[in-house]
Design a protein around this motif. Structure first.
Motif, PDB file in Angstrom:
ATOM      1  N   ASP A 166       4.385 -21.233  67.933  1.00 49.36           N
ATOM      2  CA  ASP A 166       4.616 -20.722  69.285  1.00 49.36           C
ATOM      3  C   ASP A 166       6.016 -20.137  69.341  1.00 49.36           C
ATOM      4  O   ASP A 166       6.900 -20.513  68.556  1.00 49.36           O
ATOM      5  CB  ASP A 166       4.491 -21.835  70.330  1.00 49.36           C
ATOM      6  CG  ASP A 166       3.107 -22.451  70.379  1.00 49.36           C
ATOM      7  OD1 ASP A 166       2.154 -21.709  70.622  1.00 49.36           O
ATOM      8  OD2 ASP A 166       2.993 -23.670  70.160  1.00 49.36           O
ATOM      9  N   VAL A 167       6.234 -19.218  70.286  1.00 47.99           N
ATOM     10  CA  VAL A 167       7.552 -18.614  70.472  1.00 47.99           C
ATOM     11  C   VAL A 167       8.077 -18.971  71.853  1.00 47.99           C
ATOM     12  O   VAL A 167       7.404 -18.730  72.863  1.00 47.99           O
ATOM     13  CB  VAL A 167       7.501 -17.083  70.303  1.00 47.99           C
ATOM     14  CG1 VAL A 167       8.878 -16.470  70.576  1.00 47.99           C
ATOM     15  CG2 VAL A 167       7.027 -16.716  68.908  1.00 47.99           C
TER      16      VAL A 167
ATOM     17  N   THR B 164       7.273 -31.359  86.193  1.00 49.12           N
ATOM     18  CA  THR B 164       7.117 -30.224  87.107  1.00 49.12           C
ATOM     19  C   THR B 164       7.781 -28.971  86.557  1.00 49.12           C
ATOM     20  O   THR B 164       7.218 -27.874  86.626  1.00 49.12           O
ATOM     21  CB  THR B 164       7.713 -30.573  88.484  1.00 49.12           C
ATOM     22  OG1 THR B 164       7.051 -31.723  89.006  1.00 49.12           O
ATOM     23  CG2 THR B 164       7.531 -29.417  89.459  1.00 49.12           C
ATOM     24  N   SER B 165       8.992 -29.122  85.995  1.00 48.06           N
ATOM     25  CA  SER B 165       9.706 -27.951  85.493  1.00 48.06           C
ATOM     26  C   SER B 165       8.965 -27.302  84.329  1.00 48.06           C
ATOM     27  O   SER B 165       8.934 -26.075  84.216  1.00 48.06           O
ATOM     28  CB  SER B 165      11.125 -28.334  85.077  1.00 48.06           C
ATOM     29  OG  SER B 165      11.121 -29.250  83.994  1.00 48.06           O
ATOM     30  N   VAL B 166       8.344 -28.110  83.470  1.00 45.49           N
ATOM     31  CA  VAL B 166       7.582 -27.550  82.346  1.00 45.49           C
ATOM     32  C   VAL B 166       6.304 -26.888  82.857  1.00 45.49           C
ATOM     33  O   VAL B 166       5.960 -25.772  82.460  1.00 45.49           O
ATOM     34  CB  VAL B 166       7.243 -28.640  81.310  1.00 45.49           C
ATOM     35  CG1 VAL B 166       6.312 -28.090  80.237  1.00 45.49           C
ATOM     36  CG2 VAL B 166       8.520 -29.187  80.670  1.00 45.49           C
ATOM     37  N   ARG B 167       5.609 -27.556  83.750  1.00 44.13           N
ATOM     38  CA  ARG B 167       4.334 -27.013  84.248  1.00 44.13           C
ATOM     39  C   ARG B 167       4.528 -25.747  85.077  1.00 44.13           C
ATOM     40  O   ARG B 167       3.635 -24.897  85.132  1.00 44.13           O
ATOM     41  CB  ARG B 167       3.620 -28.072  85.094  1.00 44.13           C
ATOM     42  CG  ARG B 167       3.042 -29.205  84.261  1.00 44.13           C
ATOM     43  CD  ARG B 167       2.171 -30.127  85.085  1.00 44.13           C
ATOM     44  NE  ARG B 167       1.360 -30.976  84.221  1.00 44.13           N
ATOM     45  CZ  ARG B 167       0.149 -31.390  84.512  1.00 44.13           C
ATOM     46  NH1 ARG B 167      -0.426 -31.039  85.657  1.00 44.13           N
ATOM     47  NH2 ARG B 167      -0.523 -32.153  83.677  1.00 44.13           N
ATOM     48  N   ASP B 168       5.690 -25.618  85.722  1.00 43.35           N
ATOM     49  CA  ASP B 168       5.934 -24.461  86.584  1.00 43.35           C
ATOM     50  C   ASP B 168       6.474 -23.251  85.825  1.00 43.35           C
ATOM     51  O   ASP B 168       6.686 -22.202  86.416  1.00 43.35           O
ATOM     52  CB  ASP B 168       6.924 -24.832  87.698  1.00 43.35           C
ATOM     53  CG  ASP B 168       6.295 -25.738  88.745  1.00 43.35           C
ATOM     54  OD1 ASP B 168       5.062 -25.895  88.725  1.00 43.35           O
ATOM     55  OD2 ASP B 168       7.038 -26.297  89.571  1.00 43.35           O
ATOM     56  N   THR B 169       6.721 -23.397  84.519  1.00 49.28           N
ATOM     57  CA  THR B 169       7.290 -22.310  83.732  1.00 49.28           C
ATOM     58  C   THR B 169       6.186 -21.620  82.948  1.00 49.28           C
ATOM     59  O   THR B 169       5.694 -22.135  81.949  1.00 49.28           O
ATOM     60  CB  THR B 169       8.369 -22.852  82.769  1.00 49.28           C
ATOM     61  OG1 THR B 169       9.343 -23.585  83.522  1.00 49.28           O
ATOM     62  CG2 THR B 169       9.055 -21.708  82.037  1.00 49.28           C
ATOM     63  N   SER B 170       5.794 -20.447  83.407  1.00 53.41           N
ATOM     64  CA  SER B 170       4.660 -19.744  82.805  1.00 53.41           C
ATOM     65  C   SER B 170       4.944 -19.316  81.367  1.00 53.41           C
ATOM     66  O   SER B 170       4.021 -19.125  80.576  1.00 53.41           O
ATOM     67  CB  SER B 170       4.306 -18.514  83.642  1.00 53.41           C
ATOM     68  OG  SER B 170       5.425 -17.634  83.744  1.00 53.41           O
ATOM     69  N   ALA B 171       6.224 -19.171  81.011  1.00 51.45           N
ATOM     70  CA  ALA B 171       6.571 -18.716  79.666  1.00 51.45           C
ATOM     71  C   ALA B 171       6.231 -19.742  78.592  1.00 51.45           C
ATOM     72  O   ALA B 171       6.228 -19.422  77.409  1.00 51.45           O
ATOM     73  CB  ALA B 171       8.068 -18.386  79.598  1.00 51.45           C
ATOM     74  N   ILE B 172       5.960 -20.976  79.000  1.00 50.71           N
ATOM     75  CA  ILE B 172       5.606 -22.014  78.023  1.00 50.71           C
ATOM     76  C   ILE B 172       4.255 -22.617  78.389  1.00 50.71           C
ATOM     77  O   ILE B 172       4.068 -23.825  78.368  1.00 50.71           O
ATOM     78  CB  ILE B 172       6.693 -23.106  77.932  1.00 50.71           C
ATOM     79  CG1 ILE B 172       7.087 -23.604  79.330  1.00 50.71           C
ATOM     80  CG2 ILE B 172       7.903 -22.610  77.186  1.00 50.71           C
ATOM     81  CD1 ILE B 172       8.073 -24.758  79.295  1.00 50.71           C
TER      82      ILE B 172
END
Length: 544
Positions: A278-279, A339-347
């Protein structure tokens, strides 16, 4: 030292075949380094070797398994043999075995010494030529340019290594520490030599090179490797850097960097040919600890309430194999991380979940947390899993296969002593539970800023004594009925001597020894793993 290329070079070949049959163009650029991370054996060195082969003519490689000791502090070969050695070394670095084997390591350090001395001599010759030609401005400009070795001295000081190196009239390189006597660079410490060799390769590389650095931290302390590399990136803006590392703070420290997360790879005939990766793009809106967790994680992440040395992490690693687990101090910290991970579409390729202690969370709070991917234990805290009555009884039976004893007698003593420890702390335990219940009730009834702005007035009344008396009656009833299962599940028994008396009754030397035995039981017994999984609500199903 090399400068920016005047003519545009063709782009580097960075297409990577993936295990799913597609391919991915790795985002390399002179604007920022590309970091490659992943667990041991995932295929990082194979990926670095693949990039080297694809860009053979313009690539420079620093291997992870590089040798750092030197046989001499002078050039060990003639100009003609140096050319042949360079050719041989470059060809050898393109072989499949170069992932793990280094050919003729002594000559490599000799090549770097030769390049450093050549660069110094070339600069001196260019200055003399400019002076002879009457080009005083050009000569002055060249005189202000530091040769690579002097640049390395600056980098080392900036990285916390207080040594300075000079080229002696006999074309040897010597070092001095804090104005002390000179000594051969062959006598530098392992870390000092590693810093010299890495910096030497980078600063003497041809302009426009693709510089591949595999595990720079192998011989360097973490406090040195980050500042050293960041300075090298700045000194060679004309070059493109790809850095493979286990030092997760490195990509976090470089804000503009992209990061390749290597998950796995496939090897055919000792050659790595396909990767699962993954990038991670720069600039994602999450805090540094969470970003570092993502860089070092599998695709499934589990944030848990606790510390790195708490009981939670080693048990959860058994219960949730293939999941990367990261402790956070509080329930709020777990909620924020998930929440911060789930809300970040780039990951979007990361699946983030959380586990928090029960701590008498209200039903409304648990529902709100589950909607965010955070699940509460069905018991007060993780100790209730380790000291679950079923597990205690099984551990007692196992213990009696090692020492002489009757497991049934051990259990009777364990529960008798536990009830005595709880009874002597009943009032305080009831008060602790009441405290949490009162806080929760007040928190639920607190008005938000919109209600306050609208003029709503809230008066909160809590009958703490009614809560307390009810809680105390509940606990006293369980003590009388000897319901150890409910007591262990509901109360913070770690705040009493209850855990210690259980361990003593089962004749373990310490709590840590007992808790290690529990983890071994969980590893061995699939039924126990299933039983414990039931205490995590909908988390196992959600992760599946």
């Amino acid at each position: 030292m090399a400068t920016n290329s005047e003519a545009a070079e063709p782009p580097f070949e960075t297409a990577v075949p993936l295990t799913n049959g597609s391919s991915l163009q790795l985002p390399v650029s002179t604007a920022a380094p590309l970091f490659v991370v992943g667990p041991n054996g995932a295929g990082k060195s194979g990926l670095m070797l693949s990039l080297y082969r694809k860009n053979f003519a313009r690539a420079v490689r620093v291997a992870a398994h590089r040798q750092t000791w030197m046989e001499t502090n002078s050039v060990p070969f003639s100009p003609q043999s140096k050319i042949q050695t360079e050719t041989n070394t470059k060809n050898q670095d393109a072989q499949p075995e170069a992932r793990w084997r280094e050919y003729d390591p002594a000559s490599r350090s000799g090549l770097i010494i030769a390049d450093l001395i050549d660069a110094d001599n070339n600069l001196s010759r260019n200055i003399r030529a400019a002076v002879k030609s009457g080009k005083s401005a050009e000569a002055a400009q060249l005189a202000d340019e530091l040769p690579p070795l002097e640049t390395i001295n600056e980098l080392l000081v900036g990285s916390g290594i207080p040594i300075a190196m000079t080229i002696e009239p006999n074309s040897t390189i010597v070092a001095r520490k804090r104005e002390g006597p000179p000594y051969s660079i062959a006598a530098l410490s392992d870390g000092e030599r590693a810093a010299l060799l890495i910096a030497g390769v980078v600063l003497t590389a041809k302009k426009g090179s693709l510089i591949l650095v595999d595990e720079p931290e192998r011989h360097l302390h973490a406090s040195i490797v980050t500042p050293l590399l960041l300075q090298l990136f700045a000194k060679r803006p004309d070059c493109t850097f790809v850095v493979s590392t286990h030092e997760l703070s490195l990509p976090v420290s470089c804000r503009t960097a992209r990061t390749v997360l290597v998950r796995d790879s496939k090897t055919v005939n000792d050659d790595v040919g396909n990767w699962d990766l993954d990038v991670l793009e720069p600039g994602i809106g999450i805090d540094d600890p969470t970003k570092e967790a993502i860089i070092g994680s599998r695709r499934k992440m589990l944030f848990i309430e606790g510390s790195a040395d708490s009981l939670d992490k080693p048990l959860y690693e058994i219960l949730f194999p293939g999941v990367s687990i990261f402790p956070r101090a509080t329930c709020s910290d777990v909620e924020h991380a998930v929440t911060s991970v789930r809300d970040t579409s780039a990951i979007a390729w990361i699946q983030a979940y959380g586990i928090v202690d029960q701590d008498q969370l209200t039903s409304d709070k648990k529902i709100a947390l589950e909607a965010k991917g955070v699940f509460a234990l069905a018991v007060y805290s993780v100790e209730a899993l380790y000291y679950n009555p079923t597990i205690v009884e099984l551990i007692a039976k196992r213990q009696c296969t090692v020492i002489e004893g009757d497991p049934s007698q051990m259990i009777v003593k364990a529960w008798t002593d536990l009830l005595a420890a709880i009874a002597s702390n009943a009032d305080r335990l009831a008060a602790r539970m009441t405290e949490q219940a009162v806080k929760d009730q007040i928190s639920l009834e607190m008005p938000d800023w919109k209600k306050i702005q609208a003029g709503q007035n809230v008066s909160i009344a809590v009958d703490s004594q009614a809560h307390y008396q009810a809680e105390k009656a509940r606990l006293q009833g369980w003590i009388i009925s000897k319901d150890v299962d409910k007591i262990i599940a509901r109360y913070p028994i770690r705040e009493t001597a209850a855990l210690t008396v259980i361990v003593s009754a089962l004749q373990f030397k310490s709590r840590s020894q007992y808790e290690a035995a529990v983890r071994k039981l969980v590893i061995d017994d699939v039924v126990i793993r299933s039983m414990l999984a039931e205490h995590f609500g909908g988390l196992p199903a959600a992760m599946t």
